[in-house]
Design an enzyme around this catalytic site. Structure first.
Site, PDB file in Angstrom:
ATOM      1  N   ASP A  50       0.832  -1.210   0.000  1.00 37.24           N
ATOM      2  CA  ASP A  50       0.000   0.000   0.000  1.00 37.24           C
ATOM      3  C   ASP A  50       0.862   1.253   0.000  1.00 37.24           C
ATOM      4  O   ASP A  50       0.527   2.241  -0.655  1.00 37.24           O
ATOM      5  CB  ASP A  50      -0.906   0.016   1.235  1.00 37.24           C
ATOM      6  N   GLY A  51       1.970   1.192   0.736  1.00 38.00           N
ATOM      7  CA  GLY A  51       2.879   2.337   0.796  1.00 38.00           C
ATOM      8  C   GLY A  51       3.401   2.696  -0.586  1.00 38.00           C
ATOM      9  O   GLY A  51       3.543   3.869  -0.933  1.00 38.00           O
ATOM     10  N   ARG A  55       3.013   6.226  -2.626  1.00 40.70           N
ATOM     11  CA  ARG A  55       4.135   6.977  -3.207  1.00 40.70           C
ATOM     12  C   ARG A  55       3.852   7.303  -4.667  1.00 40.70           C
ATOM     13  O   ARG A  55       4.087   8.404  -5.146  1.00 40.70           O
ATOM     14  CB  ARG A  55       5.443   6.174  -3.131  1.00 40.70           C
ATOM     15  N   ASN A 123      -5.094   8.564   1.595  1.00 43.70           N
ATOM     16  CA  ASN A 123      -5.579   7.963   2.849  1.00 43.70           C
ATOM     17  C   ASN A 123      -6.071   8.985   3.851  1.00 43.70           C
ATOM     18  O   ASN A 123      -7.204   8.968   4.268  1.00 43.70           O
ATOM     19  CB  ASN A 123      -4.432   7.234   3.574  1.00 43.70           C
ATOM     20  N   ASP A 152      -3.875  14.885  21.336  1.00 43.62           N
ATOM     21  CA  ASP A 152      -2.663  14.760  20.511  1.00 43.62           C
ATOM     22  C   ASP A 152      -2.856  15.327  19.112  1.00 43.62           C
ATOM     23  O   ASP A 152      -1.901  15.781  18.485  1.00 43.62           O
ATOM     24  CB  ASP A 152      -2.240  13.286  20.398  1.00 43.62           C
ATOM     25  N   THR A 163      -9.248   2.220   6.509  1.00 45.58           N
ATOM     26  CA  THR A 163      -8.689   0.970   7.026  1.00 45.58           C
ATOM     27  C   THR A 163      -7.233   1.133   7.483  1.00 45.58           C
ATOM     28  O   THR A 163      -6.634   0.161   7.922  1.00 45.58           O
ATOM     29  CB  THR A 163      -8.757  -0.121   5.938  1.00 45.58           C
ATOM     30  N   ALA A 164      -6.691   2.336   7.346  1.00 41.16           N
ATOM     31  CA  ALA A 164      -5.295   2.563   7.715  1.00 41.16           C
ATOM     32  C   ALA A 164      -5.211   3.154   9.141  1.00 41.16           C
ATOM     33  O   ALA A 164      -5.769   2.586  10.068  1.00 41.16           O
ATOM     34  CB  ALA A 164      -4.617   3.437   6.663  1.00 41.16           C
ATOM     35  N   ASN A 166      -6.702   5.541  10.573  1.00 39.84           N
ATOM     36  CA  ASN A 166      -8.048   5.768  11.102  1.00 39.84           C
ATOM     37  C   ASN A 166      -8.567   4.581  11.902  1.00 39.84           C
ATOM     38  O   ASN A 166      -9.118   4.726  12.986  1.00 39.84           O
ATOM     39  CB  ASN A 166      -8.989   6.077   9.929  1.00 39.84           C
TER      40      ASN A 166
END
Ligand code: NAP
Ligand code: MN
Length: 266
Positions: A50-51, A55, A123, A152, A163-164, A166
């Site tokens: 996913d990363g 990118r 995301n 924070d 789904t990340a 969050n």
């Protein structure tokens, strides 16, 4: 059949190996791989996790070209194809047997005493302080004041990002057919001194979220968009909205959002 295909891959050994395999198979099936991405590219193949997809989306600024992901990463929620299913992918792609999942981004406009900067994320956009102190932020929706947040920070996620981070923050998983923004508090303080929402709130697609630092101590903020961080000083105001920009992910016949969720999370 001379479709222009571009391959984007991360630099792990596995991705490099898969890239070679995919190239060979594409050529054998009559498709062409081009070394450069341009507006005539008809398909982007993204090899990684996913990363890697995040990118790619940043690098090409939300390309309109359909993207298909081959998962060589860890989770691969965006990634549709498993490395052992490359033949099936090429077969179905050549027969136009796929659907497109469009996913909108979220934008932040950061106004400081030295100008305005903009970022976009697929995301999520996270706002937090630079130090270990909690931040105090006045939050408005469509210019009407809603809460003075203390804690924070906040995470503003698209359905794609639900789904990340969050989800790890206790936010809800959102079916991407719903177009909305989810604002999730990060360690909110709620007591007799501070009053912040302790659960996520959901905003419809056209709403605008405004964040104003409560005092001079809250003006130095870190803005994280899809994991990329920029630090700002003397922030006057942040505006966060769903973007009109979107990406188009290729999904094959058997794709069902909740099946994907089940397979990755349960
Ligand atoms: P990373 O540190 O590798 O990402 C953390 C994990 O999030 C990875 O396992 C990644 O999958 C997964 N991920 C990314 N987007 C996802 C999505 N839409 N749905 C489900 N899982 C997803 O960094 P990264 O890969 O560049 O991802 C950046 C994202 O990390 C940020 O946008 C933020 O949402 C997330 N994040 C999560 C936490 C947390 O969960 N506590 C903290 C900070 C940031 P892959 O392994 O396939 O790359
Ligand atoms: Mn990753």
């Amino acid at each position: 059949m001379d479709k222009k295909i571009y391959i984007y891959a991360n630099d792990t050994e596995m991705s490099k190996t898969i890239e070679k395999t995919v190239r060979n198979k594409l050529v054998k099936s009559g498709l062409r791989v081009y070394e450069k991405y341009d507006e005539n590219t008809e398909l982007i193949i993204c090899i990684g996790g996913d990363g890697t997809l995040l990118r790619l989306v940043q690098e090409f600024d939300f390309p309109k070209t359909p993207i298909v992901g081959i998962n060589t990463g860890h989770l691969g929620f965006f990634q549709e194809v498993l490395p052992e299913k490359i033949d099936d992918f090429i077969f179905f792609y050549n027969q136009d047997r796929y659907t497109i999942q469009s996913l909108n981004g979220v934008t932040v406009s950061v106004k400081t005493d030295s100008g305005i900067s903009k970022h976009i994320a697929l995301n999520d956009i996270t706002v937090r302080g630079l130090l270990t102190h909690p931040v105090h932020l006045n939050i408005s929706i469509n210019n009407s004041f809603i809460e003075r947040f203390s804690g924070d920070g906040i995470c503003v996620a698209t359905p794609a990002g639900s789904t990340a981070y969050n989800y790890a923050l206790g936010g809800s998983i959102v079916d991407p057919r719903l177009n909305l923004l989810q604002v999730t508090p990060i360690a909110p303080m709620h007591n007799t001194a501070y009053r912040s929402f302790t659960s996520s709130i959901l905003l419809p697609a056209n709403d605008k979220l405004t964040v104003i630092p409560c005092s001079n101590y809250d003006k130095n903020l870190s803005i994280v968009y899809d994991g990329l961080m920029t630090e700002y000083e003397n922030v006057i105001e942040l505006t966060i909205q769903l973007s009109r920009k979107k990406i188009n992910l290729i999904r094959f016949d058997d794709y069902q959002f909740w099946e994907k969720v089940k397979s990755k999370f349960l």
